[in-house]
Write a protein that holds these residues in place. Structure first.
Motif, mmCIF file in Angstrom:
data_model
loop_
_atom_site.group_PDB
_atom_site.id
_atom_site.type_symbol
_atom_site.label_atom_id
_atom_site.label_comp_id
_atom_site.label_asym_id
_atom_site.label_seq_id
_atom_site.Cartn_x
_atom_site.Cartn_y
_atom_site.Cartn_z
ATOM 1 N N ASP A 230 4.569 2.736 -10.141
ATOM 2 C CA ASP A 230 4.489 4.198 -10.214
ATOM 3 C C ASP A 230 3.527 4.765 -9.173
ATOM 4 N N ARG A 231 2.413 4.075 -8.933
ATOM 5 C CA ARG A 231 1.448 4.526 -7.919
ATOM 6 C C ARG A 231 2.093 4.596 -6.541
ATOM 7 N N LEU A 232 3.080 3.734 -6.310
ATOM 8 C CA LEU A 232 3.782 3.694 -5.026
ATOM 9 C C LEU A 232 5.049 4.552 -5.024
ATOM 10 N N ASP A 233 5.351 5.197 -6.160
ATOM 11 C CA ASP A 233 6.584 5.985 -6.327
ATOM 12 C C ASP A 233 7.840 5.131 -6.150
ATOM 13 N N GLU B 75 0.814 -1.216 0.000
ATOM 14 C CA GLU B 75 0.000 0.000 0.000
ATOM 15 C C GLU B 75 0.850 1.269 0.000
ATOM 16 N N THR B 76 2.103 1.161 0.495
ATOM 17 C CA THR B 76 2.975 2.330 0.559
ATOM 18 C C THR B 76 4.407 1.912 0.224
ATOM 19 N N GLU C 123 2.560 0.626 -13.776
ATOM 20 C CA GLU C 123 1.536 1.453 -13.124
ATOM 21 C C GLU C 123 1.438 1.164 -11.634
ATOM 22 N N ALA C 124 1.529 -0.119 -11.253
ATOM 23 C CA ALA C 124 1.466 -0.473 -9.828
ATOM 24 C C ALA C 124 2.654 0.124 -9.083
ATOM 25 N N GLY D 142 -5.142 -3.430 -9.820
ATOM 26 C CA GLY D 142 -3.884 -2.725 -9.955
ATOM 27 C C GLY D 142 -2.979 -2.803 -8.740
ATOM 28 N N GLN D 143 -3.413 -3.504 -7.706
ATOM 29 C CA GLN D 143 -2.672 -3.622 -6.453
ATOM 30 C C GLN D 143 -1.496 -4.588 -6.603
#
Length: 162
Positions: A109-112, A28-29, A106-107, A50-51
């Motif tokens: 990138d969402r988490l940086d 999640e982070t 994408e997964a 996407g998780q």
């Protein structure tokens, strides 16, 4: 965003029916990845939502995915940062095509999470239309390892593709 292919489990039933892995984690982070740095390769899947999900390398992808379809599956190695230093689509249970990379990107990138921008080692899978064997294509040799039948040029694990 383009619709993503969903990969269904195509491996042995006994693995599909195995219990879930104890160390499975929904990421999640970015901070949640700290424990994976320098731990060596781990198993990953990208769920249909996407998780990103991770487990130890000895875990089965299908157990990590709870038996469900995935957008991507393979192995991932983390380094300092944390960052992804190696990633592959190596999953003989889902046999994902290398074109699943955008779901992985994408997964992450969402988490940086910094990543290499593509699979550092990509695997090409094909289903033999004659004997039904799952094949890893090596050195561009599209021949079934079991029965010597020519394998299709394009990914063919979806119903009706073989």
């Amino acid at each position: 965003m383009r619709a993503r292919r969903h990969y269904r489990y195509v491996g042995p039933a006994e693995l599909r029916d195995s219990p879930a892995t104890g160390d499975a984690m929904r990421v999640e982070t970015l901070a949640m990845l700290a424990g994976w740095v320098d731990a060596g390769p781990c198993t990953f899947v990208v769920a249909p939502d996407g998780q990103l999900r991770l487990a130890s390398r000895h875990s089965e992808h299908v157990a990590l995915a709870g038996g469900h379809e995935v957008l991507a599956a393979g192995e991932m190695t983390f380094g300092p940062g944390p960052s992804v230093v190696a990633v592959t689509n190596q999953s003989t249970g889902y046999c994902p095509d290398p074109d699943c990379w955008p779901a992985v990107a994408e997964a992450l990138d969402r988490l940086d999470v910094p990543h290499p921008g593509g699979f550092t080692d990509q695997v090409v899978f094909r289903l033999c239309p004659a004997c039904g064997e799952r094949n890893l294509v090596r050195d561009h040799d599209f021949t079934c390892a079991l029965c010597d039948t020519d394998l299709p040029a394009h990914w063919n694990f979806a119903p009706g593709d073989a």
